[in-house]
Write an enzyme that holds these catalytic residues in place. Structure first.
Site, mmCIF file in Angstrom:
data_model
loop_
_atom_site.group_PDB
_atom_site.id
_atom_site.type_symbol
_atom_site.label_atom_id
_atom_site.label_comp_id
_atom_site.label_asym_id
_atom_site.label_seq_id
_atom_site.Cartn_x
_atom_site.Cartn_y
_atom_site.Cartn_z
ATOM 1 N N HIS A 147 0.781 -1.236 0.000
ATOM 2 C CA HIS A 147 0.000 0.000 0.000
ATOM 3 C C HIS A 147 0.816 1.292 0.000
ATOM 4 O O HIS A 147 0.240 2.364 -0.169
ATOM 5 C CB HIS A 147 -1.065 -0.024 1.110
ATOM 6 C CG HIS A 147 -0.584 0.311 2.477
ATOM 7 N ND1 HIS A 147 -1.441 0.776 3.436
ATOM 8 C CD2 HIS A 147 0.618 0.243 3.055
ATOM 9 C CE1 HIS A 147 -0.780 0.987 4.554
ATOM 10 N NE2 HIS A 147 0.466 0.658 4.340
ATOM 11 N N HIS A 148 2.122 1.205 0.111
ATOM 12 C CA HIS A 148 2.958 2.410 -0.036
ATOM 13 C C HIS A 148 3.556 2.522 -1.441
ATOM 14 O O HIS A 148 4.189 3.523 -1.761
ATOM 15 C CB HIS A 148 4.092 2.413 0.987
ATOM 16 C CG HIS A 148 3.642 2.548 2.398
ATOM 17 N ND1 HIS A 148 2.890 3.616 2.844
ATOM 18 C CD2 HIS A 148 3.829 1.746 3.477
ATOM 19 C CE1 HIS A 148 2.637 3.464 4.135
ATOM 20 N NE2 HIS A 148 3.191 2.339 4.529
#
Length: 191
Positions: A127-128
């Site tokens: 998710h980054h």
């Protein structure tokens, strides 16, 4: 519930293991989640990396960035390097492992599309990861790829991501807000 995972995510990632002993991105995190889900009679599911997965990956991440991760294969099993953020590492096994994480997430999306319940337990996390760069130990944004895949392939008008993590999923947010199908994607973060 179908549980999608690959022991490759735990078994040293074909070499995708942080070299720093205090790095929070470790196989033990994956094993703990997998083992808890196994207590609920989760059913393992086979999946493969195919043209559908490669096309979905190219639909989310830019070609130059994908090539950067692929070139990490040249590092060999014991070699490693860091991406531009100085924190996110790559090894000789990073590309294969990250691509399988995307494939597992797309498999979960396909199962859900058919009315089933599925949970993909994957590593490395995603998710980054932005469209054009890795960050925060994340290489490919598996959830971002699967979300765009659902909106494009199945023509969904609404796809919701609920991100539960101590950190904001900046990469997923960027992917959702810049997508060509952004009017169909929704992002909710609890951090």
């Amino acid at each position: 519930m179908k549980v999608i995972y690959d022991d490759l995510f735990a078994d040293a990632f074909e070499g995708h293991v942080a070299t720093e002993s205090d790095c929070p991105e470790q196989p033990g995190r994956f094993c703990g989640i997998r083992d808890v889900l196994a207590q609920f009679d989760g059913e393992p599911v086979d999946f493969c990396v195919d043209g559908k997965v490669r096309n979905a990956l190219r639909g989310t991440h830019n070609e130059e960035y994908i090539r950067t991760i692929k070139e990490s294969e040249d590092l060999g099993r014991n070699g490693h390097s860091h991406l531009q953020d100085g924190e996110t590492y790559v090894t000789g096994g990073s590309f294969v492992t990250a691509k399988r994480a995307v494939a597992a997430t797309i498999k979960a999306a396909d199962i859900a599309q058919k009315g089933g319940n599925a949970f993909a337990v994957v590593r490395p996390p995603g998710h980054h990861a932005h469209r054009d760069k890795g960050h925060g130990f994340c290489l490919f944004n598996s959830v971002g790829v699967a979300t765009e895949y659902l909106a494009r392939r199945y023509k969904h008008n609404r796809v919701l991501i609920v991100d539960i993590d101590i950190h904001f999923g900046d990469g997923t947010y960027e992917i959702v807000s810049t997508s060509d199908v952004k009017d169909k994607l929704h992002y909710f973060s609890i951090n």
